[in-house]
Motif scaffolding. Structure first.
Motif, short mmCIF file in Angstrom:
data_model
loop_
_atom_site.label_atom_id
_atom_site.label_comp_id
_atom_site.label_asym_id
_atom_site.label_seq_id
_atom_site.Cartn_x
_atom_site.Cartn_y
_atom_site.Cartn_z
N ASP A 115 -7.79 -8.80 3.00
CA ASP A 115 -7.16 -10.01 2.37
C ASP A 115 -6.78 -8.98 1.23
O ASP A 115 -5.51 -9.11 1.08
N TYR A 116 -6.96 -8.05 0.89
CA TYR A 116 -5.93 -6.93 -0.41
C TYR A 116 -4.92 -6.23 -0.04
O TYR A 116 -4.95 -5.69 0.94
N ARG A 117 -4.24 -6.34 -0.98
CA ARG A 117 -2.70 -6.02 -0.50
C ARG A 117 -2.47 -5.49 -1.52
O ARG A 117 -2.78 -4.94 -2.90
N GLN A 184 5.02 -2.43 -2.40
CA GLN A 184 4.31 -4.10 -3.27
C GLN A 184 3.55 -4.93 -1.88
O GLN A 184 4.69 -5.30 -0.66
N GLY A 185 2.23 -5.34 -2.14
CA GLY A 185 1.62 -6.22 -1.17
C GLY A 185 1.40 -5.71 0.47
O GLY A 185 1.18 -6.07 1.32
N MET A 186 1.67 -4.07 0.73
CA MET A 186 1.02 -3.00 1.65
C MET A 186 0.15 -3.78 2.66
O MET A 186 -1.32 -3.70 1.01
N LYS A 187 -0.63 -3.74 3.17
CA LYS A 187 -2.17 -3.38 3.81
C LYS A 187 -2.83 -2.30 3.82
O LYS A 187 -1.70 -1.50 4.39
N ASN A 192 3.30 -0.20 8.38
CA ASN A 192 3.90 -1.43 8.10
C ASN A 192 5.34 -0.43 9.29
O ASN A 192 5.93 0.29 8.25
#
Length: 194
Positions: A115-117, A184-187, A192
């Motif tokens: 769940d971490y981004r 920003q918000g990338m796993k 991606n």
């Protein structure tokens, strides 16, 4: 003077915090906010741009100190500014202290947690929620990298002394802006697609 003569166009400076408590938290007590202003003027005297780096989310930090940090970076017209959220790396004193206090998020293993981004808080700050820290730092990045602020920074007096730098600086500022928002918000560990 020698750096300027050598062709140096910029320096990365780890200010870490624009808050006296923050400087103490990072063991940067020889530095203070007044010394920042003097050092910046000296560097600018030699027409050298500054890439300012900050670590945000220490225990003394508040939403107000984050606002002051953003205002400082815009007022100083830094070529670039990195607004990094405090990250607890394993086997560090920071990690051990936060673990003892029960303030680590993502089971204390943010780098492996599904769940971490990227650019999200991985600790519970003392004076705001993790979500507030994440959102405020994103706001800081957006504001600093907005087109009006990019133009303000680009046309700072220290850049106007050498007009041949302007196209290069503009290109770099726009590239930095793009990369900042892309991550920003990338796993972690997942490719991606753009």
């Amino acid at each position: 003077g020698l750096m300027e003569k050598s062709g140096c166009m910029g320096l990365v400076i780890g200010f870490e915090s624009y808050d006296e408590q923050g400087l103490a938290a990072y063991n940067k007590t020889p530095n203070n906010l007044t010394s920042f202003e003097k050092q910046i003027k000296l560097i600018r005297k030699h027409h050298i741009n500054i890439w300012a780096a900050f670590v945000l989310g220490h225990d003394g930090e508040t939403l107000e100190t984050l606002n002051k940090t953003l205002a400082f970076t815009i007022r100083q017209r830094f070529a670039f500014a990195a607004f990094n959220i405090l990250m607890p790396y394993p086997k560090t004193e920071v990690y051990r202290n936060l673990e003892k206090e029960g303030r680590l998020l993502y089971d204390g293993r943010w780098w492996l947690h599904p769940d971490y981004r990227f650019n999200f808080a991985a600790v519970k700050p003392k004076n705001m929620s993790a979500e507030e820290l994440t959102e405020r730092v994103l706001h800081m990045r957006k504001k600093f990298n907005s087109l009006p602020v990019i133009l303000l920074r680009l046309f700072a007096w220290h850049n106007l002394t050498n007009l041949t730098r302007l196209p290069f600086l503009l290109q770099m500022m726009l590239l930095f802006r793009k990369e900042t928002f892309k991550k920003q918000g990338m796993k972690f560990g997942v490719r991606n697609e753009v």
